[in-house]
Design a protein around this motif. Structure first.
Motif, short mmCIF file in Angstrom:
data_model
loop_
_atom_site.label_atom_id
_atom_site.label_comp_id
_atom_site.label_asym_id
_atom_site.label_seq_id
_atom_site.Cartn_x
_atom_site.Cartn_y
_atom_site.Cartn_z
N LEU A 139 21.28 51.72 -38.91
CA LEU A 139 20.15 50.77 -38.87
C LEU A 139 19.40 50.75 -40.19
N THR A 140 19.23 51.92 -40.79
CA THR A 140 18.54 52.00 -42.09
C THR A 140 19.29 51.21 -43.15
N LEU A 141 20.62 51.37 -43.18
CA LEU A 141 21.41 50.65 -44.16
C LEU A 141 21.38 49.14 -43.91
N ALA A 142 21.40 48.74 -42.64
CA ALA A 142 21.35 47.30 -42.34
C ALA A 142 20.00 46.70 -42.71
N LEU A 164 24.05 44.03 -50.08
CA LEU A 164 25.45 43.87 -49.71
C LEU A 164 26.10 45.20 -49.34
N ALA A 165 25.90 46.24 -50.16
CA ALA A 165 26.54 47.52 -49.90
C ALA A 165 26.05 48.13 -48.59
N GLY A 166 24.73 48.07 -48.37
CA GLY A 166 24.20 48.63 -47.14
C GLY A 166 24.74 47.92 -45.92
N GLY A 167 24.86 46.59 -45.97
CA GLY A 167 25.40 45.85 -44.84
C GLY A 167 26.86 46.16 -44.58
N LEU A 168 27.66 46.30 -45.64
CA LEU A 168 29.07 46.61 -45.46
C LEU A 168 29.26 47.98 -44.83
N VAL A 176 25.73 44.91 -34.52
CA VAL A 176 26.79 44.00 -34.97
C VAL A 176 26.32 42.56 -34.88
N THR A 177 25.61 42.22 -33.81
CA THR A 177 25.10 40.85 -33.67
C THR A 177 24.15 40.50 -34.81
N ALA A 178 23.31 41.46 -35.21
CA ALA A 178 22.39 41.22 -36.33
C ALA A 178 23.15 41.07 -37.64
N LEU A 179 24.20 41.86 -37.84
CA LEU A 179 24.96 41.77 -39.09
C LEU A 179 25.71 40.44 -39.18
N ARG A 180 26.06 39.85 -38.05
CA ARG A 180 26.74 38.55 -38.09
C ARG A 180 25.85 37.45 -38.65
N GLY A 181 24.56 37.67 -38.63
CA GLY A 181 23.64 36.69 -39.22
C GLY A 181 23.18 37.06 -40.60
N SER A 182 23.87 37.99 -41.28
CA SER A 182 23.47 38.43 -42.62
C SER A 182 23.61 37.29 -43.63
N VAL A 183 22.78 37.32 -44.66
CA VAL A 183 22.84 36.31 -45.73
C VAL A 183 24.05 36.56 -46.63
N PHE A 215 27.79 36.70 -46.99
CA PHE A 215 28.90 36.25 -46.16
C PHE A 215 29.96 37.34 -45.99
N GLU A 216 30.09 38.28 -46.97
CA GLU A 216 31.04 39.38 -46.80
C GLU A 216 30.66 40.25 -45.61
N VAL A 217 29.33 40.53 -45.47
CA VAL A 217 28.87 41.33 -44.34
C VAL A 217 29.06 40.59 -43.03
N ALA A 218 28.74 39.30 -43.02
CA ALA A 218 28.88 38.51 -41.79
C ALA A 218 30.34 38.41 -41.35
N ASP A 219 31.25 38.15 -42.35
CA ASP A 219 32.67 38.05 -41.98
C ASP A 219 33.19 39.37 -41.41
N ALA A 220 32.81 40.49 -42.03
CA ALA A 220 33.25 41.79 -41.52
C ALA A 220 32.70 42.05 -40.12
#
Length: 954
Positions: A893-896, A901-905, A928-935, A937-942
């Motif tokens: 959660l802290t990284l997200a 970009l690195a924290g989200g990945l 995971v649902t929150a990461l799908r809405g990341s700005v 796109f690499e994080v969202a796709d993953a």
């Protein structure tokens, strides 16, 4: 005749306690009479001086017999007195033999100096367990505390220590932290469990013996509720086993406390506990889970298993309600559902305690079962075998006859179905419940043999003759836990005395089949001798086959007589150069052990230097000079070693002696002086073989330097590989210059640099040169020409925190300092990732900081993030368990929340790992649902690639 008269006179002197005659025999010239007089040393109060006279010019065999006599007679005072002189005259090996006969104080004092020469740790552990345990706890690196090598050498001694010092043995096994301790024999496991059932559980849990499990769960059940919950650690199956040993009035409260302490339990969490809960609570929990389970969606291919799970829950409802549901399931549905419903119906009926009701259910199910195909019939027989034996009586015979007839006559009957039928019949024979059932059980074997022949008895093929010596075979078999399935064919363990004749009478029509006779004899064991009508097995003979082994030389046979050993020695040495050389050379070992050193030494020395002696004889002479500890033998061998015309095979034999002669510094000095390029491969490999535990502490540094100097002596890749492997073992005692290796690493010779790199890795992984390692890593990383060495050294440092071993305390500081040296330069991020991942440990409190540091290295490097994902998975997965630590979710959660970009990945990678392991925590899914809405796109796709289709309830 003279020898017989001497022995008779000695025996009469023992009877009359005529000590002057006994003492004369102990110091006489006749070695055989000396050994016979050792019986008086063991049984009579012979003076110490008279007993010690046995060692005067005594042969090796006599000396060893004397040490055994002192051991069994417990003459510790004499052993303590003789130990220094024995060590001085005969070496550390014989002093170690005598050590077991010494007092406990002397053994504890001398063992550190003689441990390298101990040949039988089991004998020493039986007599002096405290001294052996202190040696194992000493922390000597030569003990190889981790892994298989330790247990291969110390397993038998630890098994003995488990009985005498169980508490300290448990502490030692906890320090090992390996699975090999689970191979201790049964008596050792039992001793550990009796001493501390809870502390010994990590070792005995894989043993599979019911009594050890019972001791453990009883001990856990005696704890309070909070301690029990802490011990089971969220494992419902362990909790179920503990409930079995709790008083019924404590069970329901404990389960409520457990549920309150674990709010994230799945809806079906109580299923493993239903058999142990009070009846009313089990019915309530089963009804609750049924109400939740029925409306759930199940995949088509899992529908049958879902129906079986529903039937299993229904079986805990009141009997009338359960029978209605289970009867319907037993008559309809897929074969999987029918099999499960019938087994549950029989178990539910048996739970009522009414034997008549069980029989009524079996008779109702039998017509349908008889028309089923083989797998279903076999499963029904398996269900019958699981019923309590008390429900069976003669009223069961008709229905069992019908089932047996169908099974034995059907064309599709499998081996598994026949096995279940034999188990049911054998169980009946063991308990002898009623005459009718016994007759049915015997008739089962008649039907099986009539239909399937010898295969109906299912007797396994006898094992091939074992080439392992009997002593080693017995030690190996101690670790084999015999299960009922391994002995289901043994009829001698089930039949009542005399019933074997009834069985043979039933099988008489098929006794003309040799295979049936052979297997029946094996199944009956010794009871086959009670059946005269049972013919002998084909090919059996009571006459021993003639031996085709070559006859030993006449002198070899004569050498077994103590009186003629010295006269046979010269004849054997002469025959060793003739056509019977192999037999004569082999017989020398036994002969030399019976000859006094004053005679043996000159004879062996002459054979070694004789120009016409065969090479095989010279090699044997070298071994016997050392084995019998002939006075001055090292002088003879050193002269032969220094002669340039000594045959290469003889030099190898001499090298074996010199490398172990640690009592004389000239031996290792002579070997070290001969190290030079061009040495024979066999000689180099021979010198690579010793282990540090074979050397006293003061000699290990000398031999470590010798191993280092031997490495450049050969260019052969196989020899170099053996040498590097040996140096890794000897590295803790290497005292050479670390700086010299570093200079060689950066030198112009690539081969020398490769060797220096391997040596530096070996030193660092053993804790040597750790102060200079971080700067060396940085220096290698800065030099583009040293990229290969930088990568291998970084990987070696990272492996110190590997998941397959317990890390050393100093390794954490080394990895942190090496990581700091690399992170100061951005282009070293690829190397730094190895070290950052090595610091990730789910059991530490600073997990957040470790993962954040790892993510920082991936800033603006999404390619590296993808490449290192598998390493992150390998680091985390083995430690996840059933419930990941809360610190891991907090770190994700802290990284997200950082939003980069690195924290989200990294956060998405952690969620993918945890969810992929079957975790049902909704917090990870929300992440995971929150990461799908990341700005990004690499994080969202993953995040979209993470499969969330599996329901939380599954």
């Amino acid at each position: 005749m003279i020898e017989t008269e001497r022995r008779a006179a000695l025996h009469q002197a023992m009877v009359d306690r005529d000590f002057p005659v006994i003492e004369e025999a102990l110091r006489g010239e006749d070695l055989a009479l000396r050994r016979a007089a050792l019986r008086a040393v063991r049984t009579l109060p012979v003076a110490d001086d008279a007993a010690a006279a046995v060692l005067t010019d005594a042969s090796l065999e006599l000396r060893r017999a004397f040490y055994r006599t002192l051991f069994h007679a417990r003459r510790t005072a004499l052993a303590d007195r003789l130990l220094p002189s024995v060590r001085r005259q005969w070496g550390d090996g014989e002093a170690a033999l005598l050590l077991a006969a010494c007092s406990a104080d002397v053994a504890a004092k001398q063992l550190p100096e003689l441990a390298h020469a101990v040949g039988s740790w089991t004998a020493l552990a039986r007599r002096h367990p405290e001294a052996v345990m202190a040696h194992l706890d000493s922390g000597d690196p030569a003990l190889e505390v981790l892994g298989y090598a330790f247990w291969k050498r110390w397993g038998d001694a630890v098994a003995i220590l488990a009985e005498s010092l169980p508490t300290r043995t448990i502490a030692l096994l906890k320090k090992q932290n390996t699975r090999y301790g689970q191979q201790l024999p049964a008596h050792a496991m039992t001793a550990l469990t009796k001493a501390d059932p809870i502390g010994a559980w990590p070792v005995v849990r894989g043993d599979g013996r019911l009594k050890n499990q019972q001791r453990y769960f009883r001990a856990v059940a005696e704890l309070d509720d909070a301690a029990i919950i802490a011990t089971v650690d969220g494992d419902l199956y362990t909790l179920s086993a503990v409930l079995r040993y709790l008083p019924p009035n404590r069970r329901e409260a404990l389960v409520d406390t457990f549920a309150a302490a674990a709010p994230g339990l799945a809806p079906m969490w109580a299923e493993p506990l239903l058999d142990e809960l009070p009846r009313a609570r089990a019915e309530a929990e089963a009804r609750r889970m049924l109400e939740w389970h029925r409306p759930q969606w199940h995949a088509t291919r899992g529908r049958s298993q879902a129906e079986v799970a529903e039937l299993q829950l229904a079986s805990y409802l009141p009997y009338a309600e359960a029978v209605e549901v289970l009867t319907e399931g037993a008559a309809a549905g897929t074969p999987t559902v029918r099999v499960g419903a019938r087994a549950l119906l029989l178990r539910c009926a048996a739970r009522t305690g009414d034997a008549g009701e069980v029989l009524r259910q079996v008779e109702a199910l039998a017509p349908r079962v008889l028309n089923e195909q083989d797998p279903v019939r076999g499963s029904f027989l398996d269900s019958l075998g699981a019923l309590p034996i008390a429900v069976f009586d003669d009223t069961w015979v008709p229905v069992l006859d019908r089932l047996t007839a169908v099974v034995t006559e059907a064309r599709d009957t499998s081996d598994s179905t026949r096995f279940h039928l034999r188990v049911l019949a054998r169980r009946t024979l063991r308990h002898q419940t009623s005459p009718g059932l016994v007759a049915w059980a015997l008739d089962v074997y008649r039907r099986l043999v009539a239909r399937f022949g010898a295969a109906g008895l299912a007797v396994p093929e006898p094992e091939a003759p074992d080439a392992v010596p009997p002593a080693r075979r017995r030690r190996r078999n101690r670790y084999i836990h015999v299960t009922p399935q391994m002995t289901d064919w043994r009829l001698d363990l089930a039949l009542r005395p005399g019933q074997e004749r009834e069985l043979v009478a039933l099988l008489r029509p098929w006794l003309d089949d040799d295979a049936v006779v052979r297997d029946l004899r094996r199944a009956l064991g010794r009871r086959a001798g009670n059946c005269p009508e049972l013919p002998a097995a084909a090919g059996r003979t009571d006459q021993a086959e003639p031996s085709e082994a070559p006859e030993a030389p006449e002198a070899a046979a004569a050498s077994r007589s103590p009186e003629s050993a010295e006269s046979a020695l010269s004849r054997l040495l002469a025959e060793a150069n003739g056509p019977q050389s192999p037999e004569a050379v082999a017989a020398l070992t036994e002969c030399c052990a019976r000859v006094r050193p004053s005679v043996l030494g000159p004879a062996l020395t002459s054979a070694l230097v004789a120009p016409d002696s065969k090479i095989s004889l010279r090699k044997q002479v070298v071994r016997q000079l050392r084995r019998n500890r002939i006075p001055g033998h090292l002088d003879v061998l050193l002269r032969a070693w220094q002669q340039p015309d000594t045959h290469r095979d003889v030099r190898v034999a001499i090298a074996v002696v010199l490398r172990g002669a640690t009592e004389d510094p000239r031996a290792l000095d002579a070997v070290a002086a001969s190290v030079a390029p061009g040495m024979s491969e066999a000689l180099i490999r021979t010198l690579f073989q010793p282990h540090p535990r074979q050397y006293p502490p003061e000699a290990r540094a000398v031999y470590a330097a010798l191993i280092r100097n031997l490495l450049p002596a050969s260019d052969d890749g196989g020899v170099r590989f053996r040498g590097l492997k040996a140096f890794r073992v000897w590295a803790p005692w290497y005292s050479g210059g670390f700086e010299d290796l570093v200079d060689t690493l950066f030198g112009p010779d690539p081969d020398e640099a490769e060797l220096a790199s391997a040596l530096i890795q070996a030193l660092i992984t053993t804790g040597s040169g750790t102060d200079q390692a971080p700067n060396l890593v940085r220096r290698l990383a800065d030099d583009p020409a040293q990229g290969k060495h930088a990568t291998t050294l970084t990987a070696a440092i990272a492996s110190l925190r590997g998941r397959y071993q317990t890390p050393e305390p100093w390794s954490l500081v080394l990895v942190e300092r090496s990581l700091a040296a690399l992170t100061s330069t951005p282009r070293h991020a690829r190397l730094a990732l190895h070290l950052a991942l090595a610091l990730v440990d789910l059991s530490t409190d600073d997990l957040d900081d470790r993962l954040i540091a790892y993510a920082d290295l991936l800033t603006n490097r999404p390619y590296l993030a993808g490449m290192s994902e598998h390493r992150l998975r390998e680091r985390i997965c083995p430690h996840l368990g059933t419930q990941p630590p809360a610190r891991l979710l907090s770190a994700a959660l802290t990284l997200a929340d950082r939003g980069d970009l690195a924290g989200g990945l990294v956060s998405g990678q952690l969620a993918k790992i945890v969810i992929g392991q079957g975790n049902r925590d909704e917090a990870w899914r929300e992440l995971v649902t929150a990461l799908r809405g990341s700005v990004h796109f690499e994080v969202a796709d993953a995040a979209w690639d993470i499969d969330l289709s599996v329901s939380v309830s599954d």
